[in-house]
Design a protein around this motif. Sequence first.
Motif, PDB file in Angstrom:
ATOM      1  N   GLN A 158     -11.185 -13.339  84.891  1.00  0.00           N
ATOM      2  CA  GLN A 158     -10.577 -14.421  84.106  1.00  0.00           C
ATOM      3  C   GLN A 158     -10.357 -13.963  82.675  1.00  0.00           C
ATOM      4  O   GLN A 158     -11.128 -13.163  82.139  1.00  0.00           O
ATOM      5  N   SER A 159      -9.296 -14.490  82.088  1.00  0.00           N
ATOM      6  CA  SER A 159      -8.978 -14.279  80.674  1.00  0.00           C
ATOM      7  C   SER A 159      -8.789 -12.811  80.328  1.00  0.00           C
ATOM      8  O   SER A 159      -9.253 -12.340  79.288  1.00  0.00           O
ATOM      9  N   LEU A 160      -8.106 -12.075  81.197  1.00  0.00           N
ATOM     10  CA  LEU A 160      -7.848 -10.671  80.908  1.00  0.00           C
ATOM     11  C   LEU A 160      -6.837 -10.524  79.775  1.00  0.00           C
ATOM     12  O   LEU A 160      -5.992 -11.395  79.568  1.00  0.00           O
ATOM     13  N   VAL A 161      -6.945  -9.420  79.064  1.00  0.00           N
ATOM     14  CA  VAL A 161      -5.987  -9.139  77.992  1.00  0.00           C
ATOM     15  C   VAL A 161      -4.688  -8.649  78.615  1.00  0.00           C
ATOM     16  O   VAL A 161      -4.657  -8.209  79.762  1.00  0.00           O
ATOM     17  N   THR A 162      -3.616  -8.708  77.855  1.00  0.00           N
ATOM     18  CA  THR A 162      -2.327  -8.230  78.350  1.00  0.00           C
ATOM     19  C   THR A 162      -2.273  -6.717  78.212  1.00  0.00           C
ATOM     20  O   THR A 162      -2.665  -6.158  77.190  1.00  0.00           O
ATOM     21  N   GLY A 163      -1.824  -6.075  79.252  1.00  0.00           N
ATOM     22  CA  GLY A 163      -1.661  -4.625  79.226  1.00  0.00           C
ATOM     23  C   GLY A 163      -0.227  -4.248  78.939  1.00  0.00           C
ATOM     24  O   GLY A 163       0.045  -3.245  78.284  1.00  0.00           O
ATOM     25  N   ASP A 164       0.703  -5.046  79.397  1.00  0.00           N
ATOM     26  CA  ASP A 164       2.134  -4.786  79.219  1.00  0.00           C
ATOM     27  C   ASP A 164       2.792  -6.033  78.660  1.00  0.00           C
ATOM     28  O   ASP A 164       2.823  -7.062  79.320  1.00  0.00           O
ATOM     29  N   TRP A 165       3.309  -5.945  77.494  1.00  0.00           N
ATOM     30  CA  TRP A 165       4.038  -7.021  76.850  1.00  0.00           C
ATOM     31  C   TRP A 165       3.290  -8.345  76.884  1.00  0.00           C
ATOM     32  O   TRP A 165       2.456  -8.601  76.053  1.00  0.00           O
ATOM     33  N   THR A 196      -9.507  -2.340  94.382  1.00  0.00           N
ATOM     34  CA  THR A 196      -8.856  -3.482  95.015  1.00  0.00           C
ATOM     35  C   THR A 196      -7.348  -3.269  94.950  1.00  0.00           C
ATOM     36  O   THR A 196      -6.856  -2.365  94.271  1.00  0.00           O
ATOM     37  N   LYS A 197      -6.626  -4.150  95.588  1.00  0.00           N
ATOM     38  CA  LYS A 197      -5.172  -4.158  95.425  1.00  0.00           C
ATOM     39  C   LYS A 197      -4.873  -4.679  94.015  1.00  0.00           C
ATOM     40  O   LYS A 197      -5.709  -5.341  93.412  1.00  0.00           O
ATOM     41  N   HIS A 198      -3.694  -4.359  93.495  1.00  0.00           N
ATOM     42  CA  HIS A 198      -3.360  -4.922  92.181  1.00  0.00           C
ATOM     43  C   HIS A 198      -2.628  -6.246  92.386  1.00  0.00           C
ATOM     44  O   HIS A 198      -1.958  -6.452  93.394  1.00  0.00           O
ATOM     45  N   ILE A 199      -2.804  -7.141  91.426  1.00  0.00           N
ATOM     46  CA  ILE A 199      -2.167  -8.451  91.460  1.00  0.00           C
ATOM     47  C   ILE A 199      -1.112  -8.445  90.355  1.00  0.00           C
ATOM     48  O   ILE A 199      -1.446  -8.275  89.183  1.00  0.00           O
ATOM     49  N   SER A 200       0.127  -8.617  90.724  1.00  0.00           N
ATOM     50  CA  SER A 200       1.223  -8.540  89.751  1.00  0.00           C
ATOM     51  C   SER A 200       1.239  -9.717  88.793  1.00  0.00           C
ATOM     52  O   SER A 200       1.021 -10.864  89.194  1.00  0.00           O
ATOM     53  N   SER A 201       1.491  -9.415  87.535  1.00  0.00           N
ATOM     54  CA  SER A 201       1.719 -10.411  86.473  1.00  0.00           C
ATOM     55  C   SER A 201       0.696 -11.540  86.483  1.00  0.00           C
ATOM     56  O   SER A 201       1.036 -12.705  86.631  1.00  0.00           O
ATOM     57  N   ASN A 202      -0.583 -11.189  86.284  1.00  0.00           N
ATOM     58  CA  ASN A 202      -1.632 -12.200  86.381  1.00  0.00           C
ATOM     59  C   ASN A 202      -2.813 -11.837  85.478  1.00  0.00           C
ATOM     60  O   ASN A 202      -3.368 -10.747  85.614  1.00  0.00           O
ATOM     61  N   LEU A 203      -3.184 -12.734  84.596  1.00  0.00           N
ATOM     62  CA  LEU A 203      -4.328 -12.508  83.717  1.00  0.00           C
ATOM     63  C   LEU A 203      -5.618 -13.113  84.284  1.00  0.00           C
ATOM     64  O   LEU A 203      -6.685 -12.976  83.685  1.00  0.00           O
ATOM     65  N   ASN A 204      -5.511 -13.780  85.430  1.00  0.00           N
ATOM     66  CA  ASN A 204      -6.647 -14.390  86.127  1.00  0.00           C
ATOM     67  C   ASN A 204      -6.582 -14.049  87.620  1.00  0.00           C
ATOM     68  O   ASN A 204      -6.453 -14.942  88.465  1.00  0.00           O
TER      69      ASN A 204
END
Length: 187
Positions: free
Chosen positions: A32-39, A57-65
């Motif tokens: 939860q509440s991850l920082v933005t890595g891209d834009w 794990t698999k990556h979750i596209s465009s998600n900060l939570n």
Amino acid sequence: KIAVTRMGNKQSTQSVTGSELGQVTVVAKEAQSLVTGDWFTSDPYLVIENGTTRVRTKHISSNLNPKWNETFKFDLQEPGTIKFSVYDADTFFSDDLLGFTSVDVKSVDKHEEGVDLELALEPGTEGQSKEQKLFVNLTFTPLTQAKEVKEKKSSSSSSSSSSSEDSKEKKSKKAAAEKAAAEKKAA
């Protein structure tokens, strides 16, 4: 020295007490509440490390939570630390470290259901001030208990197969006796 099984499509140290060797099951639940890595967003995935073993794990596209809900099982041959690192997946550049933490395997209680942990992630880069969180469930099964479970499973399967063999043998004897009685009557 560690075997890892992936099940389903399931430098700061935080403590959760046990010191025996055995199995650790890690359920990577969510962050939860991850920082933005891209834009304005991130494509997060979690890396779990223990000794020389590294799984992700698999990556979750465009998600900060992100919610991963993935399970990994570690057969521990020696005590150690489970390290958790959250990265932002990038296509053209190297992946960005968003945050990290670790848990000492010896500190995980021996609970059948596991222990739910809320872990604060240390910032991946200087200047990050957002409080990021990682949620996992850890289950520690001591080596002696893990062996007992395996032995119970193998003995129950062998006893059920021997009871079915006993049943087949009884039916066979009964059929032979009926056949002999029928032949005697006919004679």
